[in-house]
Design a protein around this motif. Structure first.
Motif, mmCIF file in Angstrom:
data_model
loop_
_atom_site.group_PDB
_atom_site.id
_atom_site.type_symbol
_atom_site.label_atom_id
_atom_site.label_comp_id
_atom_site.label_asym_id
_atom_site.label_seq_id
_atom_site.Cartn_x
_atom_site.Cartn_y
_atom_site.Cartn_z
ATOM 1 N N GLN A 25 4.813 1.008 2.709
ATOM 2 C CA GLN A 25 4.463 -0.317 3.186
ATOM 3 C C GLN A 25 3.502 -1.063 2.275
ATOM 4 O O GLN A 25 3.222 -2.224 2.502
ATOM 5 C CB GLN A 25 3.842 -0.207 4.584
ATOM 6 N N LEU A 26 2.991 -0.382 1.265
ATOM 7 C CA LEU A 26 2.027 -1.037 0.390
ATOM 8 C C LEU A 26 2.778 -1.833 -0.655
ATOM 9 O O LEU A 26 3.584 -1.295 -1.403
ATOM 10 C CB LEU A 26 1.133 0.015 -0.278
ATOM 11 N N LYS A 27 2.495 -3.162 -0.700
ATOM 12 C CA LYS A 27 3.242 -4.038 -1.602
ATOM 13 C C LYS A 27 2.530 -4.156 -2.942
ATOM 14 O O LYS A 27 3.097 -3.974 -3.994
ATOM 15 C CB LYS A 27 3.347 -5.406 -0.917
ATOM 16 N N ARG A 28 1.228 -4.460 -2.871
ATOM 17 C CA ARG A 28 0.494 -4.802 -4.076
ATOM 18 C C ARG A 28 -0.927 -4.260 -3.943
ATOM 19 O O ARG A 28 -1.520 -4.327 -2.860
ATOM 20 C CB ARG A 28 0.430 -6.325 -4.177
ATOM 21 N N ILE A 29 -1.462 -3.716 -5.030
ATOM 22 C CA ILE A 29 -2.849 -3.246 -4.981
ATOM 23 C C ILE A 29 -3.548 -3.775 -6.226
ATOM 24 O O ILE A 29 -3.039 -3.655 -7.334
ATOM 25 C CB ILE A 29 -2.886 -1.711 -4.871
ATOM 26 N N ASN A 81 3.921 -6.457 5.723
ATOM 27 C CA ASN A 81 3.912 -7.368 6.869
ATOM 28 C C ASN A 81 2.914 -8.505 6.670
ATOM 29 O O ASN A 81 2.707 -9.305 7.565
ATOM 30 C CB ASN A 81 3.606 -6.598 8.156
ATOM 31 N N GLY A 82 2.275 -8.582 5.476
ATOM 32 C CA GLY A 82 1.402 -9.713 5.183
ATOM 33 C C GLY A 82 -0.071 -9.442 5.324
ATOM 34 O O GLY A 82 -0.882 -10.264 4.909
ATOM 35 N N ASN A 83 -0.452 -8.319 5.914
ATOM 36 C CA ASN A 83 -1.883 -8.031 6.078
ATOM 37 C C ASN A 83 -2.529 -7.669 4.752
ATOM 38 O O ASN A 83 -1.919 -7.038 3.898
ATOM 39 C CB ASN A 83 -2.068 -6.867 7.052
ATOM 40 N N VAL A 84 -3.783 -8.101 4.611
ATOM 41 C CA VAL A 84 -4.534 -7.841 3.376
ATOM 42 C C VAL A 84 -5.767 -7.039 3.742
ATOM 43 O O VAL A 84 -6.453 -7.355 4.703
ATOM 44 C CB VAL A 84 -4.948 -9.163 2.696
ATOM 45 N N SER A 106 -0.709 5.492 2.184
ATOM 46 C CA SER A 106 -0.040 6.096 3.340
ATOM 47 C C SER A 106 -0.184 5.253 4.587
ATOM 48 O O SER A 106 0.451 5.530 5.586
ATOM 49 C CB SER A 106 -0.591 7.501 3.582
ATOM 50 N N GLN A 107 -1.016 4.209 4.568
ATOM 51 C CA GLN A 107 -1.125 3.345 5.747
ATOM 52 C C GLN A 107 -0.003 2.339 5.773
ATOM 53 O O GLN A 107 0.522 1.957 4.734
ATOM 54 C CB GLN A 107 -2.445 2.575 5.699
ATOM 55 N N SER A 108 0.344 1.906 6.981
ATOM 56 C CA SER A 108 1.178 0.718 7.102
ATOM 57 C C SER A 108 0.216 -0.430 7.344
ATOM 58 O O SER A 108 -0.927 -0.229 7.667
ATOM 59 C CB SER A 108 2.138 0.842 8.265
ATOM 60 N N GLY A 109 0.656 -1.640 7.203
ATOM 61 C CA GLY A 109 -0.273 -2.753 7.211
ATOM 62 C C GLY A 109 -0.736 -3.192 8.583
ATOM 63 O O GLY A 109 -1.400 -4.207 8.711
ATOM 64 N N LEU A 110 -0.417 -2.421 9.637
ATOM 65 C CA LEU A 110 -0.768 -2.865 10.991
ATOM 66 C C LEU A 110 -2.277 -2.768 11.192
ATOM 67 O O LEU A 110 -2.951 -1.978 10.532
ATOM 68 C CB LEU A 110 -0.049 -1.998 12.015
#
Lengths: 152, 219
Positions: A25-29, A81-84, A106-110
């Protein structure tokens, strides 16, 4: 605060992740640090050693490294999902930063708020939901039309 | 029609035996009392009395109350012919269930699984939150081995206490390994100048149950 005073949510996943295939779920770091200040020493060491390995291990995540003068060193993670999420990494060792990276991956963005129930089902009942009349023999006999007293 | 294995309670009409109603006590003269007692002895008792020995005499472990034993009749002793009939019925039942499983005529299955110190009632496509980290990476597939019960719409398979590994297969995927929200653990005693505050963050794992499969090998 207390669980009543803070927001809460139900357990869910982003777009039924895991049913067909698992998507990280991680898009960008992005790593924001300063080139000279001693607070970003650990970050600089991690960039020298560990970032490239991390990027190779996680091909689905984009890694940005942006040096900026006179800034607090931080890591900004953006999810599908858009969360930062921003984490400040002042005076952290490279090992701590790599652990932080694995945790963010390993986290999802919720949202990390209170989760109301530790389970979630879309089909809660298979054999039929219980109601007080299941498995009870009928006490009154079969319902028949009442016999008319004056039969015409 | 629903069929439950290991549930061969014979259906009997259990007649309830009630104790005779006590005669009404009337604060009256002796004559009236005598008439009352005569009346009670003459009228036939409406309900038959239940002859129950006292628990202390028979030496029961638990005093006999309405809840000391289950409502269905126990210790049903069967004659050899009845036993044979029972075994035949059992074999027929097992056969039908096996056929259903082989023809994939089952529908959605649910299972009771013992995992992480807890028992979960689980179907396909549902989520589970566990308050610790598992030694599996995100995206890996896990098989849950301790399956206590598997049920479909028409039948249930109950394990004693666990079903065999060749019979059921429950698979799950690890979705995420996060931390819980920061829980505040505070102690405060009034008028004692005592307070401690601690923030507890627990590791959490989210699993998605992918599938539950049953193999047609019941005996």
């Amino acid at each position: 605060m207390t669980s009543r005073g803070t927001p809460s949510r139900f357990l869910r996943s982003v777009l039924q992740n895991g049913l067909g295939r698992y998507v990280c779920q991680l898009k960008r770091i992005s790593i924001i640090f300063s080139k000279t200040h001693p607070s970003s020493l650990g970050v600089r060491e991690y960039i020298e050693e560990g970032v490239v390995d991390y990027a190779k291990k996680n091909p689905g995540t984009v890694v940005y490294v942006s040096p900026q003068t006179s800034t607090v060193p931080k890591i900004v993670a953006e999810y599908l999902n858009g969360n930062v999420r921003e984490e400040i990494v002042i005076r952290k060792t490279p090992q701590q930063i790599s652990e932080l990276f694995t945790k963010l991956t390993s986290q999802s963005g919720l949202d990390i708020i209170r989760i109301r129930k530790p389970n979630h089902t879309d089909s809660p009942s298979i054999q039929g939901q219980w109601h007080p009349f299941t498995n009870r023999p009928p006490s009154i006999g079969p319902i028949k039309p009442q016999k008319q007293l004056n039969q015409s | 029609m629903r069929q439950t294995l290991f549930d061969n309670r014979p259906k009997e009409n259990v007649k309830e035996k009630k104790v005779a109603a006590l005669p009404v006590k009337m604060a009256a003269s002796r004559g009236l009392w005598r008439t009352c007692s005569l009346v009670s002895s003459r009228t036939p008792l409406l309900f038959s009395t239940a002859v129950r020995p006292h628990s202390s005499l028979s030496g029961d472990l638990v005093p006999r109350t309405s809840l000391s034993r289950p409502p269905w009749p126990q210790h049903t002793s069967l004659e050899p012919q009845e036993q044979e009939a029972e075994m035949r019925r059992h074999a027929a039942l097992v056969n039908t269930v096996n056929q259903r499983i082989q023809q994939q005529d089952i529908g959605r299955l649910f299972a009771v699984v013992h995992f992480a110190g807890r028992q979960w009632k689980v179907t396909g496509e549902d989520l589970i939150l566990i308050e610790n980290h598992i030694e599996a990476e995100c995206g890996e597939r896990i098989r849950m081995e301790k399956v206590l019960l598997v049920g479909a719409e028409d039948f249930t398979l109950i394990g004693r206490p666990v079903l065999g590994k060749e019979l059921v297969r429950v698979e799950a995927t690890v979705l995420e390994k996060t931390e819980s929200w920061p829980k505040v653990h505070m102690q405060f005693w009034k008028r004692h100048r005592f307070q401690r505050k601690r923030i507890i963050v627990q590791p959490q794992t989210v699993l998605r149950i992918n599938s539950i499969e049953v193999a047609p090998r019941l005996t």
